[in-house]
Scaffold this active site. Structure first.
Site, PDB file in Angstrom:
ATOM      1  N   ARG A  36     -53.300  -7.770   9.784  1.00 14.09           N
ATOM      2  CA  ARG A  36     -54.684  -8.253   9.090  1.00 14.09           C
ATOM      3  C   ARG A  36     -55.270  -9.603   9.307  1.00 14.09           C
ATOM      4  NH1 ARG A  36     -54.427  -4.061   4.044  1.00 14.09           N
ATOM      5  NH2 ARG A  36     -54.980  -2.239   5.422  1.00 14.09           N
ATOM      6  N   LYS A 222     -52.116  16.936   3.450  1.00 10.08           N
ATOM      7  CA  LYS A 222     -53.039  18.322   2.709  1.00 10.08           C
ATOM      8  C   LYS A 222     -54.302  18.439   3.547  1.00 10.08           C
ATOM      9  CE  LYS A 222     -52.042  17.298  -1.891  1.00 10.08           C
ATOM     10  NZ  LYS A 222     -52.623  16.626  -3.125  1.00 10.08           N
ATOM     11  N   GLY A 378     -53.094   4.756   7.830  1.00  9.35           N
ATOM     12  CA  GLY A 378     -51.864   4.006   7.623  1.00  9.35           C
ATOM     13  C   GLY A 378     -50.580   4.707   8.316  1.00  9.35           C
ATOM     14  N   GLY A 401     -58.952   4.850   5.075  1.00 10.36           N
ATOM     15  CA  GLY A 401     -59.892   5.430   4.348  1.00 10.36           C
ATOM     16  C   GLY A 401     -61.418   5.222   4.971  1.00 10.36           C
TER      17      GLY A 401
HETATM   18  P1  AMP Z   1     -51.856  12.104   4.515  1.00  9.40           P
HETATM   19  O1  AMP Z   1     -52.006  10.693   3.555  1.00  9.40           O
HETATM   20  O2  AMP Z   1     -52.693  13.252   4.187  1.00  9.40           O
HETATM   21  O3  AMP Z   1     -52.364  11.685   6.017  1.00  9.40           O
HETATM   22  O4  AMP Z   1     -50.472  12.369   4.794  1.00  9.40           O
HETATM   23  C1  AMP Z   1     -49.182  11.452   5.110  1.00  9.40           C
HETATM   24  C2  AMP Z   1     -48.138  12.083   4.379  1.00  9.40           C
HETATM   25  O5  AMP Z   1     -47.906  13.747   4.700  1.00  9.40           O
HETATM   26  C3  AMP Z   1     -47.048  11.413   4.808  1.00  9.40           C
HETATM   27  O6  AMP Z   1     -46.443  10.770   3.943  1.00  9.40           O
HETATM   28  C4  AMP Z   1     -45.994  12.640   5.321  1.00  9.40           C
HETATM   29  O7  AMP Z   1     -44.410  12.486   4.771  1.00  9.40           O
HETATM   30  C5  AMP Z   1     -46.400  13.786   4.825  1.00  9.40           C
HETATM   31  N1  AMP Z   1     -46.264  15.090   5.495  1.00  9.40           N
HETATM   32  C6  AMP Z   1     -46.510  15.254   6.940  1.00  9.40           C
HETATM   33  N2  AMP Z   1     -45.999  16.383   7.337  1.00  9.40           N
HETATM   34  C7  AMP Z   1     -45.548  17.053   6.187  1.00  9.40           C
HETATM   35  C8  AMP Z   1     -44.770  18.318   5.909  1.00  9.40           C
HETATM   36  N3  AMP Z   1     -44.451  19.131   6.770  1.00  9.40           N
HETATM   37  N4  AMP Z   1     -44.443  18.391   4.420  1.00  9.40           N
HETATM   38  C9  AMP Z   1     -44.656  17.420   3.487  1.00  9.40           C
HETATM   39  N5  AMP Z   1     -45.108  16.432   3.632  1.00  9.40           N
HETATM   40  C10 AMP Z   1     -45.657  16.002   4.946  1.00  9.40           C
END
Ligand code: AMP
Length: 420
Positions: A36, A222, A378, A401
């Protein structure tokens, strides 16, 4: 709107909002990743090169309105000096008479770094000092009080300089004093720095004039976090690749067996609606066809590969499988514009990192073949860096974000304050 390139900083003092929210070593408090800081160097050098002086302001961590040494920006001074190749001055408070004097005495070619803006609750405009037990009425009053004193906070920051440059893309989605309010004090003298300019250029290229075929790759835990961006992209993309934990909400909605995989059961209907919308708009959706399943959420778990809709009872899918990687790779290599946000699996554990790494590699390969690629968030950026592919991607965003919100079609307060 004025641009940094067309503006002459000769004899002027510029107050520059940078994002120096960098990771520090827990023990030594030294900067462990200066990405950064490096990102802000072109803007700082342009101002100094013109014969101007620079006042840098930033936040570091979440001190919630209370000064704490572990969040002091003085720890960042050596890394800034190393990257700029010159000594800088440090004001131990972003407010106060002493800082006013330091700013007033700043000469062309000099740089002054202000202490962490978030040592004051006025920066975020949130009344942090309020006890948990405060009533709604008290909360309302405290908020109004902070908003009022925020005006003086912004006024004093603005008084240090002749012009304002915002180069902190990572906080552009926050309506804070230094990102959204201060610009109003510099009519005709507010502009973006090079970093924000390049972020906007990359995002606008993808959103407004993508070369087709355009493929968006969405991953992460999610679906609920990605609904808005997916909806906004459905009007623009040719292909939508879905991976990561959010896969299972779609698979479950389609009647598949997901075992103990992460699944938002309250979003099943929404998942089906998204698939229907995609179909109606002629967007091809690629869901994983197989997965690497684990018998526990553990780096040393036992694993087995199954079709995506047949996760055995008690098992959970933690990465995309080899057939999926091959299919996604094929789609990516045929694309001319690629947007990637979110990992394909639990890439923090080596056993489940292959899917994410292979997608990063495929995007780099497609870029070498002439595609424009934009990676943000990230985790996706970490995966790109882990695989040493940053220089093989067209643009790696510095704002997770902020990028998501811009891609959702939202107006970012830090952008609006300057663009109008
Ligand atoms: P996000 O912040 O929504 O982009 O999610 C990132 C997180 O999703 C990371 O810490 C990953 O470990 C988690 N992740 C990715 N695939 C899976 C999965 N199949 N089951 C559980 N967590 C997951």
């Amino acid at each position: 709107m004025i641009t940094i390139d067309s503006y002459s900083f000769k004899g002027k003092k510029a107050i520059v909002r940078v994002d120096f929210n960098v990771p520090l070593d827990k023990k030594t408090l030294e900067v462990t990743d200066d990405t950064r800081i490096r990102g802000a160097v072109p803007t700082i050098k342009k101002i100094l090169g013109d014969g101007g002086a620079v006042i840098l302001m930033s936040h570091l961590g979440r001190p919630d309105g209370t000064p704490q040494d572990k969040y002091s920006l003085r720890h960042v001074v050596p890394a800034i000096e190393k990257n700029l190749g010159q000594k800088i001055k440090f004001a131990a408070d972003c407010m106060g008479e002493e800082t006013k004097k330091m700013a007033a005495g700043l000469k062309p070619g000099e740089v002054l770094l202000l202490e962490n803006l978030r040592f004051y609750e006025e920066e975020e405009g949130k009344p942090y000092s309020l006890p948990e037990t405060a009533s709604e009425e008290e909360k309302k009053e405290a908020k109004a009080r902070v908003k009022e004193s925020q005006k003086n906070f912004v006024k004093q920051l603005a008084s240090y300089a002749d012009c304002y440059v915002n180069d902190a893309f990572g906080t552009a989605h926050r309506a804070h004093a230094s990102t959204a309010l201060i610009a109003a004090h510099f009519p005709g003298n507010s502009m973006f720095g090079y970093l924000i300019e390049s972020e906007l250029k990359a995002m606008d290229k993808v959103l407004k004039s993508p070369t087709k075929p355009f493929t968006a790759i969405m991953g992460g835990a999610k679906v609920s976090d990605k609904i808005l961006i997916i909806e906004n992209l459905l009007d623009r993309v040719d292909n939508l690749i879905i991976g990561g934990g959010m896969t299972y909400t779609f698979i479950c909605a389609q009647g598949g067996k997901v075992g103990k995989s992460i699944c938002e059961t309250d979003k099943l209907e929404l998942a089906n609606q998204l698939l229907e919308k995609a179909k109606a708009k002629g967007v091809k959706v690629y869901l994983p066809v197989d997965a690497v399943n684990a018998d526990a959420f553990d780096a040393n778990a036992n694993t087995q590969i199954t079709p995506i809709d047949s996760t055995p009872d008690g098992w959970m899918g933690l990465d995309i499988g080899p057939k999926t990687i091959a299919k996604f790779r094929e789609v990516i290599l045929e694309s001319k514009t690629i947007l990637w946000n979110g990992p394909m699996g639990v890439f923090e554990m080596d056993k489940f990192a292959a899917g994410t790494s292979e997608i990063a590699k495929a995007i780099a390969e497609a870029t070498q073949r002439g595609a424009f690629s934009l990676v943000g968030g990230g985790d996706s950026v970490a995966a790109v860096n882990k695989n040493h592919l940053a220089d093989k991607i067209s643009f790696v965003s510095t704002g997770g974000g902020a990028m998501l919100e811009y891609m959702e079609g939202k107006e970012l307060p830090g952008i609006k304050a300057i663009r109008g």
